[in-house]
Design a protein around this motif. Structure first.
Motif, mmCIF file in Angstrom:
data_model
loop_
_atom_site.group_PDB
_atom_site.id
_atom_site.type_symbol
_atom_site.label_atom_id
_atom_site.label_comp_id
_atom_site.label_asym_id
_atom_site.label_seq_id
_atom_site.Cartn_x
_atom_site.Cartn_y
_atom_site.Cartn_z
ATOM 1 N N LYS A 99 14.872 6.097 -37.880
ATOM 2 C CA LYS A 99 15.613 4.926 -38.283
ATOM 3 C C LYS A 99 15.518 3.860 -37.191
ATOM 4 O O LYS A 99 15.243 4.167 -36.036
ATOM 5 N N ALA A 100 15.716 2.606 -37.634
ATOM 6 C CA ALA A 100 15.607 1.526 -36.658
ATOM 7 C C ALA A 100 16.797 1.545 -35.714
ATOM 8 O O ALA A 100 17.931 1.734 -36.136
ATOM 9 N N MET A 101 16.511 1.387 -34.430
ATOM 10 C CA MET A 101 17.589 1.265 -33.450
ATOM 11 C C MET A 101 17.102 0.455 -32.265
ATOM 12 O O MET A 101 15.973 0.008 -32.234
ATOM 13 N N LYS A 102 17.987 0.292 -31.298
ATOM 14 C CA LYS A 102 17.576 -0.446 -30.105
ATOM 15 C C LYS A 102 16.943 0.506 -29.105
ATOM 16 O O LYS A 102 17.328 1.676 -29.036
ATOM 17 N N LEU A 103 16.034 -0.026 -28.323
ATOM 18 C CA LEU A 103 15.415 0.799 -27.290
ATOM 19 C C LEU A 103 16.497 1.348 -26.353
ATOM 20 O O LEU A 103 16.404 2.477 -25.867
ATOM 21 N N ALA A 104 17.528 0.530 -26.138
ATOM 22 C CA ALA A 104 18.600 0.951 -25.242
ATOM 23 C C ALA A 104 19.357 2.151 -25.783
ATOM 24 O O ALA A 104 20.074 2.822 -25.047
ATOM 25 N N ASP A 105 19.200 2.432 -27.097
ATOM 26 C CA ASP A 105 19.914 3.555 -27.695
ATOM 27 C C ASP A 105 19.078 4.812 -27.826
ATOM 28 O O ASP A 105 19.553 5.850 -28.276
ATOM 29 N N ALA A 161 16.488 -4.141 -22.865
ATOM 30 C CA ALA A 161 16.289 -3.023 -23.777
ATOM 31 C C ALA A 161 17.145 -3.142 -25.037
ATOM 32 O O ALA A 161 16.809 -2.605 -26.088
ATOM 33 N N GLU A 162 18.240 -3.874 -24.908
ATOM 34 C CA GLU A 162 19.101 -4.099 -26.080
ATOM 35 C C GLU A 162 18.382 -4.956 -27.116
ATOM 36 O O GLU A 162 18.717 -4.929 -28.297
ATOM 37 N N GLY A 163 17.436 -5.771 -26.636
ATOM 38 C CA GLY A 163 16.773 -6.700 -27.543
ATOM 39 C C GLY A 163 15.509 -6.143 -28.181
ATOM 40 O O GLY A 163 14.852 -6.825 -28.956
ATOM 41 N N ILE A 164 15.139 -4.928 -27.837
ATOM 42 C CA ILE A 164 13.909 -4.359 -28.389
ATOM 43 C C ILE A 164 14.262 -3.373 -29.512
ATOM 44 O O ILE A 164 14.950 -2.382 -29.283
ATOM 45 N N VAL A 165 13.809 -3.697 -30.695
ATOM 46 C CA VAL A 165 14.108 -2.851 -31.848
ATOM 47 C C VAL A 165 13.004 -1.809 -32.000
ATOM 48 O O VAL A 165 11.821 -2.137 -31.963
#
Ligand SMILES: Nc1nc2c(ncn2[C@@H]2O[C@H](COP(=O)(O)OP(=O)(O)OP(=O)(O)O)[C@@H](O)[C@H]2O)c(=O)[nH]1
Ligand SMILES: [Mg+2]
Lengths: 665, 77
Positions: free
Chosen positions: B2-8, B68-72
């Motif tokens: 599933k799509a998420m943020k790199l930070a996650d 990293a929050e901005g990278i999906v």
């Protein structure tokens, strides 16, 4: 054997950071450009000659940049040189281990229309990792020579030299139109129409093609350039770009598709070698990483102090003796000549005395950098620096400022944006340099029992950093409010065994830079201030400086300091390590009896205030001089620093004294 | 997947970049480091508030959490 005269051609060495450009430059020219295992090492272009009998080529080592889109001063230097410099040939250095990524720069140069060759460096590491590069394939795809190299061992350098020579004479044309064959479909169409359009302007030739590319990528710099040079063309171009939001992504995708084709079947193994992974498990660990860093830095500081301090003391002692002699001799002729001569000796002497100290610290820092650890420090510190609006990289100048603020001011360039550079330059004076710490420690030791004295000094250092953080937030909020904060984006280099020769060379280069840059400023200003301290009477009490000290007496009263302490505080602008010597002169006692004299003349609250005030007082003139020469907005920066250090030291000093006075006196 | 943020993406996980939704400045720095749509990344270090360390195209890239929050990404586990 070497004849001077015009270079046959100019060759720029360009490429992504940390690919070994400066190492290669040194191997080719025999010069000593600083190298280091830290992306962004080189910050200024440097040129040197490669000789072929009586003829030579001029080589220019450029700061590494990931692409030709510039976001900082160094990146602009590199980009503009490749774009506008009189370059016949570009030697693009790529890392055989990270071929895909480092070829990105090749895709940029290929689109630019300048002739180029490719230096395939770090072949030793690639072989070690079992990463086989198909050089024939690369060469065929790119249509230019690709030369395998191990720059650090000199392997392949002779072959490179002969290729540079023949290429510079008759370079293989780089037909940009052809090379941007990596564009296709809609992007290609847009690019062509834009390029034609911008090219119509003022005979820009192949540069228009590059500009078109950058406009499509949304490069703010190129946009601003065009705004100034070709406004109507830009407006038309914008009309064509309207509503095409994903162009930048499409371009990047096209680039990497091309790169994959160029690389062919090179088998990339897992590169970040075992060693790097193993060590990073510790060095970047959220908990251990921090403590390892603290430990490493403490050991570094102690090692630097141990190695550098005693030579510094011995030299300083020599300087004190010498200046007494010249003072006596000079004063025989004209009263003020003695003071003047003394000032010159003191200035030159203090530069000399601090060199072993600077050398020791730079040796230690260079070692940390060379093995690859410095970049991990930036990583670990990012979390904390982010709190005050800086990135982990910005910690490095502050670290360098600990032994001496001058080194810190000189290191501000390694931050990666103008904003960070401005902030770090402004705030470096708040890092307590070793001289300030030594003065605090000496005075604390006279006033308190040992245990409390140590605590006081540690607390003071802590307080200094707290103020630094506070000031940073303040500047961020009120001065730079419109500028975008740039977060950390940084490649972490591989760990490697220390290369002692490179470390020695780097230490030497930094010491020379220190003496060259700081030397003149220090000598000039010490002469001036010592003149002020001895003119007209030959005695500090009745000199210009003493006069100023007396004038400041009312201010001193508020801080519990008499005119002598105020004079010493202001004279510390000359150099911090001479603070105790100045006090001894003013109190007219030997340095060894100073503790009694000071204890007798100020209260406990006054003493604490003095220790605090001197720790955040104006930086020394040498640091101010370097900051002046290193920044863009010179006068503004200097005034800013003068303003905030005065407020912090005098304003907060008054407050501190008033509170302490009520509590303890 | 599933799509998420790199930070996650948890430490040790792998993911494929879907979209680099950062500021243009940041995007222009990430692209030449190999972080673009479609590339596979391995997350080597990612804990609460620290910087994120990833391996991409054989390069170790450190980035602030904010980046990293901005990278999906699309997670692979
Ligand atoms: N193993 C190996 N290491 C190398 C080689 N060439 C350079 N190095 C090392 O790589 C590191 C970076 O070298 P530099 O010459 O400073 O790199 P640069 O491209 O000038 O870097 P910037 O100035 O930051 O752009 C140094 O630690 C060198 O000793 C090589 O062929 N093999
Ligand atoms: Mg370099």
């Amino acid at each position: 054997m070497q004849s001077s005269g015009e270079a046959r051609a100019t060759v720029a060495i360009a490429g992504q950071p940390n690919t070994g450009k400066s190492t290669l430059f040194n191997a080719l020219t025999g010069l000593r450009q600083a190298v280091g295992n830290w992306p962004g090492k080189t910050v200024e272009k440097k040129s040197g000659a490669v000789w072929f009998g009586k003829d030579h080529l001029e080589m220019v080592d450029l700061p590494g940049t990931y692409s030709l889109t510039a976001g900082s001063a160094e990146e602009r230097i590199a980009r503009d040189f490749v774009l506008d410099g009189d370059v016949s040939l570009v030697l693009v250095v790529v890392n055989a281990l990270c071929l895909e990524r480092t070829l990105y720069y090749v895709s940029e140069v290929a689109a630019l229309g300048v002739p180029y060759v490719v230096g395939l460096n770090m072949m030793d590491l690639a072989e070690e990792a079992g990463c086989l590069v198909d050089i024939g394939h690369l060469q065929e795809q790119l249509g230019v020579p690709v030369i395998p190299l191990v720059a650090s061992k000199g392997t392949g350098v002779e072959k490179l030299k002969s290729i540079l020579w023949s290429q510079a004479a008759s370079p293989i044309a780089n037909d940009a139109g052809l090379s941007i064959a990596w564009l296709d479909g809609e992007v290609k169409e847009i690019h062509e129409s834009l390029g034609k359009f911008l090219g119509n302007g003022a005979g820009r030739g192949s540069r228009a093609a590059w500009e078109a590319l950058k406009l499509m990528e949304g490069d703010a710099d190129v946009r601003a350039m065009l705004q100034a040079e070709a406004e109507t063309a830009l407006q038309e171009a914008d009309a064509r770009l309207q509503g095409k939001d994903s162009l930048a992504e499409q371009l990047v995708a096209a680039r990497y598709a091309w790169i994959r084709k160029v690389v062919g079947d090179t088998s990339p193994s897992r590169v970040a070698g075992e060693r790097t992974h193993r060590w990073d498990r510790w060095a970047t660990h959220p908990f251990w990483g921090l403590w390892i860093m603290v430990g490493v830095l403490l050991v570094s500081m102690i090692a630097g102090l141990a190695a550098g301090l005693s030579p510094a003391f011995i030299l300083m002692e020599g300087v004190f003796r010498l200046e007494k002699v010249v003072f006596v001799i000079g004063s025989e002729y004209v009263p003020w000549l003695g003071g003047l001569l003394q000032g010159i000796v003191r200035g030159a002497g203090s530069v000399l005395a601090i060199v072993p100290f600077i050398g020791a610290f730079h040796a230690v820092f260079s070692l940390l950098e060379d093995v690859g650890y410095m970049a991990r420090i930036a990583f670990v510190m990012d979390r904390f620096m982010a709190k005050i609006g800086l990135s982990g990289r910005a910690f490095i100048p502050f670290l360098f400022a600990l032994p001496c603020n001058i080194s810190g001011a000189l290191a501000c360039r390694i931050t990666d944006s103008e904003r960070q550079r401005f902030l770090t330059t402004m705030l470096v004076p708040l890092v307590p340099c070793s001289a300030k710490i030594a003065v605090s420690a000496a005075i604390a030791a006279w006033l308190f029992p040992p245990g409390i004295a140590v605590g006081a000094v540690v607390g003071l250092v802590f307080l200094n950093f707290l103020l630094l953080g506070f000031m940073c937030k303040l500047l961020d909020r009120f001065v730079l409010k419109d500028e975008e904060a740039i977060s950390l984006i940084m490649e972490l280099p591989q760990y490697q065994r220390p290369n002692w020769k490179a470390i020695a060379r780097q230490t030497y280069v930094r010491c020379v830079a220190f003496v060259r840059k700081a030397g003149t400023v220090i000598v000039a200003f010490s002469t001036l201030i010592w003149f002020a301290a001895y003119f007209p009477s030959g005695e500090i009490n009745t000199s210009l400086l003493g006069y100023v000290g007396h004038l400041l007496e009312p201010l001193g009263d508020l801080m519990g300091l008499d005119w002598r302490m105020m004079t010493a505080l202001f004279a510390s602008v000359l150099n911090k390590e001479a603070m105790l010597a100045t006090l001894a002169v003013i109190f007219n006692v030997p340095t060894t009896d100073l503790s009694g004299a000071i204890n007798a003349s100020i209260s406990g609250a006054g003493a604490i205030t003095f220790i605090y005030a001197q720790s955040v007082f104006l930086p020394c003139v040498a640091t101010l001089g370097i900051i002046y020469s290193e920044t863009g907005k010179r006068v503004k920066t200097l005034l800013g620093i003068l303003l905030y250090t005065s407020v912090l030291s005098l304003g907060l000093g008054i407050l501190l004294y008033q509170v302490l006075h009520l509590l303890i006196d | 997947m599933k799509a998420m943020k790199l930070a996650d993406v948890p430490q040790g996980g792998a993911a494929t970049v879907e979209e680099v939704a950062c500021s243009p400045r940041e995007r222009s720095r990430l692209a030449p480091l190999g972080i673009v749509q479609g590339v596979g990344v391995e997350v080597l270090r990612n804990v609460n508030r620290g910087a994120v360390l990833v391996e991409v195209r054989n390069t170790l890239v450190a980035m602030s959490r904010a980046v990293a929050e901005g990278i999906v990404v699309k997670g692979e586990r």
